[in-house]
Design a protein around this motif. Structure first.
Motif, PDB file in Angstrom:
ATOM      1  N   ALA A  97     -23.794 -12.692  12.311  1.00 34.47           N
ATOM      2  CA  ALA A  97     -23.773 -13.569  11.138  1.00 34.47           C
ATOM      3  C   ALA A  97     -24.643 -14.805  11.332  1.00 34.47           C
ATOM      4  O   ALA A  97     -25.206 -15.334  10.365  1.00 34.47           O
ATOM      5  N   LEU A  98     -24.756 -15.285  12.574  1.00 33.08           N
ATOM      6  CA  LEU A  98     -25.614 -16.431  12.896  1.00 33.08           C
ATOM      7  C   LEU A  98     -26.483 -16.055  14.079  1.00 33.08           C
ATOM      8  O   LEU A  98     -26.023 -15.415  15.035  1.00 33.08           O
ATOM      9  N   ARG A  99     -27.740 -16.485  14.019  1.00 32.25           N
ATOM     10  CA  ARG A  99     -28.688 -16.137  15.080  1.00 32.25           C
ATOM     11  C   ARG A  99     -29.474 -17.392  15.485  1.00 32.25           C
ATOM     12  O   ARG A  99     -30.218 -17.966  14.686  1.00 32.25           O
ATOM     13  N   GLU A 151     -28.113 -19.243   0.023  1.00 29.52           N
ATOM     14  CA  GLU A 151     -27.416 -18.377  -0.918  1.00 29.52           C
ATOM     15  C   GLU A 151     -26.112 -17.858  -0.307  1.00 29.52           C
ATOM     16  O   GLU A 151     -25.870 -17.975   0.895  1.00 29.52           O
ATOM     17  N   SER A 152     -25.275 -17.246  -1.151  1.00 29.80           N
ATOM     18  CA  SER A 152     -24.065 -16.601  -0.661  1.00 29.80           C
ATOM     19  C   SER A 152     -24.434 -15.535   0.362  1.00 29.80           C
ATOM     20  O   SER A 152     -25.368 -14.751   0.154  1.00 29.80           O
ATOM     21  N   GLY A 153     -23.707 -15.499   1.479  1.00 34.10           N
ATOM     22  CA  GLY A 153     -23.989 -14.547   2.528  1.00 34.10           C
ATOM     23  C   GLY A 153     -25.043 -14.987   3.521  1.00 34.10           C
ATOM     24  O   GLY A 153     -25.378 -14.237   4.444  1.00 34.10           O
ATOM     25  N   SER A 154     -25.546 -16.216   3.372  1.00 36.44           N
ATOM     26  CA  SER A 154     -26.597 -16.690   4.276  1.00 36.44           C
ATOM     27  C   SER A 154     -26.050 -17.098   5.636  1.00 36.44           C
ATOM     28  O   SER A 154     -26.807 -17.212   6.602  1.00 36.44           O
ATOM     29  N   GLY A 155     -24.739 -17.356   5.724  1.00 34.52           N
ATOM     30  CA  GLY A 155     -24.139 -17.744   6.997  1.00 34.52           C
ATOM     31  C   GLY A 155     -23.720 -19.195   7.073  1.00 34.52           C
ATOM     32  O   GLY A 155     -23.173 -19.639   8.081  1.00 34.52           O
ATOM     33  N   LEU A 208     -21.025 -32.668   7.272  1.00 35.80           N
ATOM     34  CA  LEU A 208     -21.806 -31.438   7.149  1.00 35.80           C
ATOM     35  C   LEU A 208     -21.489 -30.926   5.758  1.00 35.80           C
ATOM     36  O   LEU A 208     -20.371 -30.457   5.502  1.00 35.80           O
ATOM     37  N   PHE A 209     -22.451 -31.020   4.842  1.00 29.44           N
ATOM     38  CA  PHE A 209     -22.200 -30.729   3.431  1.00 29.44           C
ATOM     39  C   PHE A 209     -22.822 -29.387   3.071  1.00 29.44           C
ATOM     40  O   PHE A 209     -24.039 -29.259   2.937  1.00 29.44           O
ATOM     41  N   VAL A 210     -21.969 -28.373   2.951  1.00 31.90           N
ATOM     42  CA  VAL A 210     -22.411 -27.000   2.691  1.00 31.90           C
ATOM     43  C   VAL A 210     -22.490 -26.760   1.189  1.00 31.90           C
ATOM     44  O   VAL A 210     -21.538 -27.057   0.454  1.00 31.90           O
ATOM     45  N   SER A 211     -23.610 -26.214   0.726  1.00 28.67           N
ATOM     46  CA  SER A 211     -23.772 -25.938  -0.703  1.00 28.67           C
ATOM     47  C   SER A 211     -24.841 -24.866  -0.899  1.00 28.67           C
ATOM     48  O   SER A 211     -25.685 -24.640  -0.028  1.00 28.67           O
ATOM     49  N   HIS A 212     -24.798 -24.203  -2.059  1.00 28.90           N
ATOM     50  CA  HIS A 212     -25.866 -23.267  -2.432  1.00 28.90           C
ATOM     51  C   HIS A 212     -26.875 -23.941  -3.349  1.00 28.90           C
ATOM     52  O   HIS A 212     -27.870 -23.329  -3.735  1.00 28.90           O
ATOM     53  N   TYR A 227     -31.068 -18.926   5.979  1.00 28.04           N
ATOM     54  CA  TYR A 227     -31.443 -17.651   5.354  1.00 28.04           C
ATOM     55  C   TYR A 227     -31.149 -16.528   6.343  1.00 28.04           C
ATOM     56  O   TYR A 227     -31.652 -16.537   7.474  1.00 28.04           O
ATOM     57  N   HIS A 228     -30.292 -15.582   5.944  1.00 29.33           N
ATOM     58  CA  HIS A 228     -29.929 -14.445   6.793  1.00 29.33           C
ATOM     59  C   HIS A 228     -29.471 -14.898   8.182  1.00 29.33           C
ATOM     60  O   HIS A 228     -29.871 -14.318   9.200  1.00 29.33           O
TER      61      HIS A 228
END
Length: 289
Positions: A33-35, A52-56, A211-215, A231-232
């Motif tokens: 999920a994270l690299r 985007e959704s699913g980006s991690g 840490l502000f997470v948003s799409h 991204y990915h």
């Protein structure tokens, strides 16, 4: 926002972080999920994490909170390692690192009054009932809710007001870092703006880091000193908030920017065409690799 943290040692440092989840089925390869993710956040800074959704991006927040294990890399807070820390020691850090979730209603116990919700972390940390009542009054004032809100249930409030309660709860123990996981995405636009302004006001007053997470690039532009784009499962661009959200370098960030709606139909059509061209170029590049 203007970055005033230059030269300050990081409060949070994530280096070369990998996170994996078990694959589905017998002998399935694990899902990475994270690299090789690396970020840092200075005291009093807001780092916007967008994708985007699913980006991690949510997985990164959960790894920092200790909710998912790291497969490789390190997470440091104030110079100490967080990854691999025993659960009992992580509990001691609850006063230092807090979280605000996306949905304020599901993150609040519907059967508890707002006062009890805010008192819970205080009493668990040993604060007396008298001091807890005083602190609750301070918290409600800090998030611009009336004093009588303490006696009411979450369902009696609007979505924006419930998110203010969730923010108040995250502030109860005076943390140094708050992970904000899509905290305004469930709100309408006018309420979003008011809650974002509240986050900024609180940060200026208390010096807490986010840490502000948003799409949404426009949301992170409003609140962030710096922005990291995911991204990915990889960070593809990092830089000053104004620069990344207006003149990005990476094609994926440019696609995110072009995806933001504008009120002019002709301009919106041009942005849609440009986004499709960028998507085609990215697909061809990926195929060639």
């Amino acid at each position: 926002m203007t970055d005033t943290t230059t030269g300050t040692d990081p409060l949070l440092r994530v280096e070369h972080l990998d996170v994996e989840f078990p694959g589905r089925g017998w002998r399935a390869e694990p899902l990475r999920a994270l690299r090789d993710v690396s970020i840092d956040i200075a005291p009093g800074e807001c780092l916007g994490l967008v994708g985007e959704s699913g980006s991690g991006k949510t997985t990164l927040g959960r790894a920092i909170l200790g909710l998912v294990p790291a497969a490789a890399g390190s997470i440091e807070f104030d110079g100490g390692r967080l990854d691999g820390m025993p659960r009992r020691e992580r509990r001691r850090l609850s006063s230092e690192i807090q979280v605000v979730f996306q949905d304020p209603y599901t993150s609040l116990n519907p059967s508890m009054s707002v006062g009890d919700i805010l008192a819970e972390p205080l009493t668990a940390s040993g604060v007396s009932r008298r001091d807890a009542r005083s602190r609750i009054a301070e918290l409600l004032e800090a998030v611009n809710l009336p004093a009588d809100a303490a006696s009411r249930l979450p369902r009696e409030f609007s979505g924006g007001q419930r998110q203010r309660v969730a923010i108040a709860r995250s502030l109860a123990l005076r943390p140094r870092l708050i992970v904000c996981d899509e905290p305004v995405s469930a709100l309408d636009l006018s309420t979003q703006a008011r809650v974002l302004d509240l986050f900024i006001e609180i940060q200026e007053r208390t010096g807490v880091a986010y840490l502000f997470v948003s799409h949404d690039l426009q949301v992170v532009r409003h609140i962030s000193h710096r922005v990291a784009v995911m991204y990915h499962g990889e960070i593809v661009e990092t830089g000053p908030g104004d620069k990344v959200t207006s003149e990005p370098d990476h094609p994926y960030t440019r696609r995110l920017l072009l995806a933001a709606p504008v009120p002019d139909p002709a301009q919106q059509a041009r942005r849609r065409d440009a986004r499709q061209r960028l998507a085609s170029v990215s697909a061809e590049t990926t195929h060639e690799r």
